[in-house]
Design an enzyme around this catalytic site. Sequence first.
Site, PDB file in Angstrom:
ATOM      1  N   LYS A  96      -9.643   1.701  -2.443  1.00 16.31           N
ATOM      2  CA  LYS A  96      -9.891   1.245  -1.068  1.00 16.31           C
ATOM      3  C   LYS A  96     -11.322   1.596  -0.649  1.00 16.31           C
ATOM      4  CE  LYS A  96      -7.433   1.416   3.391  1.00 16.31           C
ATOM      5  NZ  LYS A  96      -6.214   1.981   4.014  1.00 16.31           N
ATOM      6  N   GLU A 139       0.865  -1.185   0.000  1.00 13.07           N
ATOM      7  CA  GLU A 139       0.000   0.000   0.000  1.00 13.07           C
ATOM      8  C   GLU A 139       0.906   1.240   0.000  1.00 13.07           C
ATOM      9  OE1 GLU A 139      -2.317   0.508   3.614  1.00 13.07           O
ATOM     10  OE2 GLU A 139      -3.764   1.786   2.573  1.00 13.07           O
ATOM     11  N   CYS A 177      -5.506  -3.125   2.630  1.00 12.09           N
ATOM     12  CA  CYS A 177      -5.261  -2.998   4.076  1.00 12.09           C
ATOM     13  C   CYS A 177      -6.512  -3.137   4.947  1.00 12.09           C
ATOM     14  CB  CYS A 177      -4.516  -1.700   4.336  1.00 12.09           C
ATOM     15  SG  CYS A 177      -3.596  -1.778   5.884  1.00 12.09           S
TER      16      CYS A 177
END
Length: 281
Positions: A117, A46, A158
């Site tokens: 995300k 990331e 994440c």
Amino acid sequence: MAAQKLRLALIQFTVGSDKAANLNKICSLVKQTCLDHKPNIVALPECCNSPFGHEYFNEYAESIVDGPSVKMFSSVAKENKIFLVAGSVPEKGNDGKLFNTTTVFNPDGNHISTFRKVHLFDIDVKGKFSFQESKTLTAGDSLATFSAYGWKIGLGICYDIRFAEMAQLYSRAGCKLLIYPAAFSMATGPYHWEILTRGRALDNQCYVAAVSPSRCLTASFVAYGHSIVVNPWGEIVTKADETDKTIVADIDLNYLEEVRETIPISKQKKTEVFEKFQKEI
Ligand SMILES: NC(=O)CCC(=O)C(=O)O
């Protein structure tokens, strides 16, 4: 017909504050990894071209259509003949909104998948650590997969790994591997990183790969590191420590199918009971 085996390489490296230097480092690390290990898929962390933090997102953000990072990712994928899951980068969308975005390139250098995300990292560990990613970034509103050698692969970034339903949806859509570019915090990583990666793999009887930047104690956000690959039995195939490291795993469709036959939870699942309960609540 899907390939029985794929070789996956996760490159954990120290991301610095010089974007051009980060991109050059990615070029040479991917090249070296391909020479050493001949992987089919290479994944990066990331925020692989930028430090992780509000003070950086706007300054480092760029277009994922024709910005310098995606151009470089495309040529790296092509030159090394790999699928490149290009970590994530701060993206400046057409409307000026900022996203945390993963782009994927095939061995011809074509940009084949994009994932923004979905679940932003907004947490407050009282007295210890707090982060509100939504202060500067906008959440994505869709899930994304790509296909490599007949394997369907699901993408998350994440904090998305904490959402079990997202991984279950990917699994129901036929994904056999989930890849999460990630940068877990030091307040949570030591407690949750391994459990979450192993949990998602075991729940869905699939491979899970999560790739972090190395831990840099002078950075404003210190990443946990410990990039990891877990198999469908929930076992760790390989993992890094907190330092610069490339980890490599061979993932195997026969093994995945064997696990699914041994404990056939997807066939045994009582969806009708869940649906009945959902109507009751
Ligand atoms: N970059 C992130 O989304 C961090 C996620 C994290 O540390 C967590 O605990 O979740």
